[in-house]
Design an enzyme around this catalytic site. Structure first.
Site, PDB file in Angstrom:
ATOM      1  N   SER A   1      12.234   6.984 -10.721  1.00  0.00           N
ATOM      2  CA  SER A   1      12.299   5.907 -11.697  1.00  0.00           C
ATOM      3  C   SER A   1      12.438   6.465 -13.118  1.00  0.00           C
ATOM      4  O   SER A   1      13.390   7.182 -13.402  1.00  0.00           O
ATOM      5  CB  SER A   1      11.058   5.013 -11.548  1.00  0.00           C
ATOM      6  OG  SER A   1      11.211   3.805 -12.236  1.00  0.00           O
ATOM      7  N   MET A   2      11.496   6.174 -14.026  1.00  0.00           N
ATOM      8  CA  MET A   2      11.579   6.740 -15.368  1.00  0.00           C
ATOM      9  C   MET A   2      11.601   8.261 -15.310  1.00  0.00           C
ATOM     10  O   MET A   2      12.277   8.923 -16.114  1.00  0.00           O
ATOM     11  CB  MET A   2      10.399   6.284 -16.225  1.00  0.00           C
ATOM     12  CG  MET A   2      10.410   6.843 -17.640  1.00  0.00           C
ATOM     13  SD  MET A   2       8.969   6.393 -18.635  1.00  0.00           S
ATOM     14  CE  MET A   2       7.737   7.519 -17.955  1.00  0.00           C
TER      15      MET A   2
ATOM     16  N   ASP B   1      15.558  -2.756  -4.057  1.00  0.00           N
ATOM     17  CA  ASP B   1      14.646  -2.249  -5.083  1.00  0.00           C
ATOM     18  C   ASP B   1      14.309  -3.404  -6.011  1.00  0.00           C
ATOM     19  O   ASP B   1      15.203  -3.993  -6.616  1.00  0.00           O
ATOM     20  CB  ASP B   1      15.331  -1.109  -5.855  1.00  0.00           C
ATOM     21  CG  ASP B   1      14.435  -0.417  -6.868  1.00  0.00           C
ATOM     22  OD1 ASP B   1      13.491  -1.049  -7.367  1.00  0.00           O
ATOM     23  OD2 ASP B   1      14.692   0.759  -7.175  1.00  0.00           O
TER      24      ASP B   1
ATOM     25  N   PHE C   1       7.159   5.335 -14.715  1.00  0.00           N
ATOM     26  CA  PHE C   1       6.474   4.538 -15.737  1.00  0.00           C
ATOM     27  C   PHE C   1       5.250   3.830 -15.165  1.00  0.00           C
ATOM     28  O   PHE C   1       5.352   3.142 -14.148  1.00  0.00           O
ATOM     29  CB  PHE C   1       7.472   3.512 -16.289  1.00  0.00           C
ATOM     30  CG  PHE C   1       6.955   2.649 -17.398  1.00  0.00           C
ATOM     31  CD1 PHE C   1       6.838   3.141 -18.688  1.00  0.00           C
ATOM     32  CD2 PHE C   1       6.600   1.331 -17.152  1.00  0.00           C
ATOM     33  CE1 PHE C   1       6.369   2.327 -19.713  1.00  0.00           C
ATOM     34  CE2 PHE C   1       6.142   0.516 -18.176  1.00  0.00           C
ATOM     35  CZ  PHE C   1       6.020   1.022 -19.461  1.00  0.00           C
TER      36      PHE C   1
ATOM     37  N   HIS D   1      11.228   0.412  -4.101  1.00  0.00           N
ATOM     38  CA  HIS D   1      11.368   1.275  -5.280  1.00  0.00           C
ATOM     39  C   HIS D   1      10.683   2.636  -5.133  1.00  0.00           C
ATOM     40  O   HIS D   1      11.289   3.677  -5.402  1.00  0.00           O
ATOM     41  CB  HIS D   1      10.826   0.555  -6.512  1.00  0.00           C
ATOM     42  CG  HIS D   1      10.980   1.337  -7.769  1.00  0.00           C
ATOM     43  ND1 HIS D   1      12.221   1.668  -8.290  1.00  0.00           N
ATOM     44  CD2 HIS D   1      10.057   1.875  -8.613  1.00  0.00           C
ATOM     45  CE1 HIS D   1      12.062   2.369  -9.401  1.00  0.00           C
ATOM     46  NE2 HIS D   1      10.766   2.515  -9.611  1.00  0.00           N
TER      47      HIS D   1
END
Length: 253
Positions: free
Chosen positions: A98-99, A199, A30, A229
């Site tokens: 992530s996303m 994270d 994202f 992250h």
């Protein structure tokens, strides 16, 4: 700080000894760009895999442009990139950050016979952050808030990501997580999960939901001790790259 190339990346790959070509589709996160995935993609390409790292709609331009896009469009773009990669390979493994990890899981659920395996790095499918409860209202008052990009422990490394979080797009992502969580039982492929011990963007609830939700019998969780992250650009990146090569070869062999 120098930024990794934010442009989409593709590599043709080469057939293995049996004449088959293996493809790997990688999806960024994202507000990010292919720059967070391209070093990984180039490493896989060097091993002979065909690789595709697409740019999702609304990314790589401005946060205002991203606010005019949403989860279904991001998924559709990944699905289209999958179709293109599948058309020129014999088997495909998908992965995301992530996303992008959540989108990859959704793709695997919807292509159960054609996706051979799934790899996710600090995947986002849920959150314990109570501040997200205010986003449906805040998005009408504020266009954006300070960004989440660049959560990297390694000195001198920067992520090519927006410095603002577009709130309409954020709300769309949070709503999209429901689709992913509902689809997790349809994920049956081998699954490799990397989770950073520290994270500052995605909390452990996402990994717990993924591991509890999938129907995969072949599941590995690896904890990254020296990355935040964006682990694909961080201190543990080479470990992720090496382990991914072993995983792709094993699940497509």
């Amino acid at each position: 700080m120098p930024l990794h190339d934010p442009e989409p990346f593709t590599a043709p790959g080469r057939p293995d000894a049996s004449g088959r070509t293996t493809g790997v589709l990688l999806c960024h996160g994202f507000t990010g760009s292919p720059g967070s995935m391209n070093p990984w993609g180039r490493h896989l390409a060097a091993q002979g895999f065909a690789v595709s790292v697409p740019l999702l709609p609304g990314h790589g331009t401005t946060w205002q442009e991203m606010n005019r896009t949403g989860y279904d469009q991001w998924y559709a773009a990944l699905d289209s990139a999958y179709d293109e990669l599948r058309s020129r390979t014999d088997v495909v493994v998908v992965g995301g950050l992530s996303m992008g990890g959540g989108l990859s899981l959704l793709l695997a659920a919807r292509h159960p016979r054609d996706v051979a395996g799934v790899m996710v790095v600090n995947a986002a499918v849920s959150s314990q952050n109570k501040q997200l409860l205010a986003v449906p209202l805040l998005k009408w008052v504020l266009g954006s808030m300070p960004g989440l990009g660049g959560d990297i422990k390694k000195p001198g490394v920067a992520e090519s990501a927006y410095d603002r979080v577009p709130l309409k797009a954020l709300h769309s992502m949070v709503q999209g997580w429901r689709q992913v969580r509902a689809a997790l039982p349809e994920v049956t492929q081998p699954l490799l999960v990397w989770r950073s011990r520290e994270d500052h963007v995605v909390d452990e609830q996402s990994t717990r939901d993924i591991l509890a939700g999938v129907s995969s019998r072949d599941v590995e969780e690896h904890v990254l001790e020296d990355s935040y992250h964006v682990a694909t650009l961080d201190n543990d990146a080479e470990l992720v790259f090496a382990e991914s090569v072993d995983f792709v070869r094993r699940v497509t062999g």
